[in-house]
Design an enzyme around this catalytic site. Structure first.
Site, PDB file in Angstrom:
ATOM      1  CB  THR A  47      -0.809  -0.139   1.212  1.00  0.00           C
ATOM      2  OG1 THR A  47      -1.636  -1.059   1.180  1.00  0.00           O
ATOM      3  CG2 THR A  47      -1.806   1.273   1.406  1.00  0.00           C
TER       4      THR A  47
ATOM      5  CB  CYS B  74     -20.848   0.870  12.581  1.00  0.00           C
ATOM      6  SG  CYS B  74     -19.572  -0.373  12.233  1.00  0.00           S
TER       7      CYS B  74
ATOM      8  CG  HIS C 281      -0.549   0.506  -4.514  1.00  0.00           C
ATOM      9  ND1 HIS C 281      -0.825   0.577  -5.641  1.00  0.00           N
ATOM     10  CD2 HIS C 281      -0.742  -0.503  -3.727  1.00  0.00           C
ATOM     11  CE1 HIS C 281      -0.948  -0.895  -5.901  1.00  0.00           C
ATOM     12  NE2 HIS C 281      -1.166  -1.486  -4.825  1.00  0.00           N
TER      13      HIS C 281
END
Lengths: 328, 328, 328, 328
Positions: free
Chosen positions: A26, A82, A29
């Site tokens: 990552t 959540c 990237h």
């Protein structure tokens, strides 16, 4: 390179002095500033999310860990309220924030993180190993999501997480582990991590090889850790009827699948895997490390100074490395 | 139309006088002689594989069932000796033969089948219902493969198996069942089978509707029973994080999927489903039928003579039918 | 000792010339003619149900195996028509017959068995090992019934099946395996089979030892292979909250359990295990044997002639043996 | 009766003004001051742990819920730091504290609880129903722990949780639910909650009745909700081979079980159940309530003032009641 003031821990946060931090795909990237990075990162941002360090300051209302503790970090910050977070799945929280992506990360001297994202390191675990617990956790989560024990396993993709999965599926009782990649350097590492067999898919068709090795049935479990289109398609063709495909590698584009033949007629199970179960995976990983069954020695191929980040990124680009750890 | 001598049952076989036989989508593929049919069928072949009838003769070494028994038929004939067959998964036998595809079938006066493929019909079950136990079994197998009880369910595709799945997921404890199709005739039937809500996906986006109805989370379980490309893609977008997608409908071509966003980041489970578990599914179905909880009344929309097969096939082509049963 | 004519295989049966047969605890119960034996055995009966041999004759309608094949035997004969048999669970068939208990067995030169109970032995497996596949299968069935991989395991009872379970739970990925018995001879064998630690429960309290070794939590999985009252009670106290107890050893009497504290408040899972899954367990065992990961060397402690059965039984009575194999 | 000052919420706590509180069997144990109570309760203690009320004050660092919110309460307070708490199982936390047992409870005007134990009540749920969400949660947790859908279910014990389980297993897709008790008053209620059949075990043998009703196989799932010795033994005899026994009712003494015949030879699964999964069970229950499928009307049999607690306890002693709700 950005210069920032030393951060101060806020309520429920701790300040970690980074001792070792390691490079993830990552980060590459983001470094290349590719399309994914452009749409996901709002600069300025300190990147880096795999690290271990020492707690040097704690914010208000932190009971543990304490100043002086060595910790590794869970990089996923759940919202806590959540449905997913309140049912034990904060790693798939819908308002997920990630260290080094959504908040400042570890390619720095100091990083502040929520206290509950800090995982105290047991004495048995060296700090360098601790810096790669986060990606190791990915491999643990993937390897223990399927019925590995007594089964035949194939792993597509021998980046750091795929390599870790080679070793971890062996620990989890795989009878054989076939590692597939296009890079001989990484296949050599796979062998050292314990692969029973390696296949360079540029030279040999992994699907027919895997069938040949499994009395024509196909592998019981396939872990797809590359994100490569072709490998994903091969993964589905390599699995046996009634077998399991674990998908972890993130393809950059949509992938075309022969759903009828490779999934439905086979009654395959498929399981998407992301991050780590918090903290089920961490406990599992810690007990595996303590058992001494996991040989990680081949995994860390390069050690550099954080100043050499450019060189580290160049290396990631060549593919001729596994984990690169950096010291600030 | 072919004319054949009345077959005689061989060892371990029984001869069934067909009382009612019903039309499956597969029969329609063969009737149209499409590409699939051309590569899978070697004429001459009597097609048809959904039927109920009376045993009129038994071959050597058949202990049960007996002459005079009414039976339905499991259409999948396992080899009995492969790994799948010997581990309880003969429905995914690698040398599978299917009645009406690989051996002669039921669009005829008589059909011979292995004795063990004959399922004696309990008194409570009318022979017409018995003729559709085979496709009902598909729906049972699909509906009970996921964690339906207390969950929110969406079903894409309201052909006969999709319609049956609407009723069966209700029996299995779904809190709500949303049925999606492009045909209002079938959506009306879905309502009569017990759907809590129907969506014509030509007029409304099923993905956003389903999210709206589930507090933004997506459906807990999605059953894809259409085989349509777009529907398959929508199925993956309609499922919630950590949810399950059951794939049953067979797409004619490869399907492009957003594996990263719709499967991996969601940690979705996917399960391919084909045929029925032999005989786990049959027992389950029989006990459901005996419980009186399954209202199949809307499912059989047309009754014809076997001589009217052309008309039946024309009707299947229009989509304005569910199950068509034929009497020889 | 009884003398019987050489049996002839009937339809679907094969005649096996016994090459090696081994002694099971059940045989000892019958030999001593204890209460269980008196109520379960109708003499005259040839006992013995663990064996390997060569097919010397096949009855009518047997396709495989063939004359000359070496086979081991599944000792459980299912009726083939009940609910359990038709849903893949013939090992818990309600009309179960057992070789050497309900029909004549293998303490003889020849034994006839249903063709489908004969398991052809792969070349890699010596005939002596093949004679103990049946009890090994018990251990496979027990070890793979729980979530062993990456877990802490305790095994109570180090008879042949318990000893096999020690080795098999290691293969299945146990991080640690603690073996408990009252016999030092057997605990030594447990060590040689791979136990991480052994406890003689006459000298040390296994419950507190196990807690001490698992950070106070208790073992993740406990396999009870002794059938001893006290051990069963200890097994429930040794398991951690949310852990699993596998019950395999058959107690001679009812056992008093503290269900509230040791099962309910802990939310323990309990799974009774009997026999082997036919033939799921056999495939699993065969692939484990082929992998070379299972060291059975310490398991067979004595080799005798079938004529020395009395001496073999005396040895079983002392407990100072594991598997005793006999050659006719 | 004790008099206490109105408590003030501490950090992370909320103060609830009790609107309705209901009586649990545990409260009756404490009221009678039986052996369990004497060893578990340190007076003075305000008992009561099933309630709903309004938030009237929040302590420091509480983000939600807010003053004015109506809430029900999860009665189990996990430590938040142990293995069980950090792996999603705080209901089996090893340092568990229970409201009304270890800290002051709800038989009072006000009660303070951790903010995270407060569950905001959706509009659809009346406050009286909200006061029994805690025991309903037990029944949800028990009913969804087994494979209920399409199965035959028997429930031993028709106290409030057993009665709730009757209704909930119906919602979860049970084909039939047989309720067993010794009290005709409660069996009448079981019928009103949806039981397909009731058995007074003083008059009829439930084991043989259940076998008769399930083609001789036994029930697929048995929920033991009584805690009575004899009922627990019957539960194990009533379950079919390969079936599941859920143990919830707490026996006062050790129970003698025929482990060989009733558990091992049957390959029964057993699952201990305590409390509720936090908050998986609450979400499940809330969505069931919102679906309108759960008829709780028969469950609350008596409504009294909190001042009438003595009378309520007397009623509990007679058994001729289900849930008694009290208003301060």
């Amino acid at each position: 390179m950005i210069t920032a003031d030393q951060p101060r821990p806020r309520q429920h946060e701790v300040l970690v002095k980074v001792k070792v931090t390691s490079v993830c795909g990552t980060d590459y990237h983001i470094y290349r500033w590719d399309q994914w990075a452009q749409t996901h990162i709002k600069p300025p941002r300190i990147i880096g999310h795999e690290f271990a360090g020492e707690i040097v300051e704690i914010g208000p209302d932190v009971n543990s860990p304490a100043v002086g503790d060595l910790v590794a970090a869970e990089s996923h910050i759940g919202c806590g309220t959540c449905y997913q977070c309140r049912t034990g799945n904060s790693h798939i929280c819908e308002k997920l924030a990630i260290i080094g992506v959504d908040v400042d990360g570890s390619f720095a001297e100091f990083v502040r993180i929520p206290a509950q994202n800090a995982w105290p390191i047991p004495k048995e675990v060296p700090v360098e190993t601790a810096s790669v617990l986060e990606p190791l956790g990915n491999a643990v989560h993937a390897a223990f999501a399927a019925d590995i024990a007594g089964n035949t396993v194939s792993i597509f993709g021998c980046g750091p997480v795929g390599l870790s999965a080679v070793a971890l599926t062996k620990v989890a009782g795989a009878l054989s582990v076939t590692a597939v990649d296009v890079n001989d350097y990484r296949l050599k590492l796979a062998e050292r991590m314990g692969a029973s067999k390696t296949i360079n898919s540029k030279n040999n068709d992994p699907v027919s090889e895997i069938h040949k090795d499994t009395e024509g049935r196909g592998a019981g479990v396939v872990l797809e850790m590359s994100g490569n289109d072709l490998a994903i398609r091969q993964a589905f063709r390599a699995v046996r009827n009634g077998g399991t495909v674990i998908l972890f590698g993130l393809p950059a584009r949509e992938v075309q699948l022969n759903i009828a033949d490779d999934l439905i007629f086979k009654e395959a199970h498929v399981q998407g895997i992301v991050g780590r179960e918090i903290f089920k995976t961490w406990y599992k990983l810690e007990s595996i490390l303590k058992s001494g069954k996991l040989n990680l020695q081949p995994l860390i191929t390069h050690r550099m100074s954080l100043d050499e980040l450019d060189e580290a990124m160049r290396l990631v680009g060549t593919g001729n490395c596994a984990k690169i750890v950096l010291t600030p």
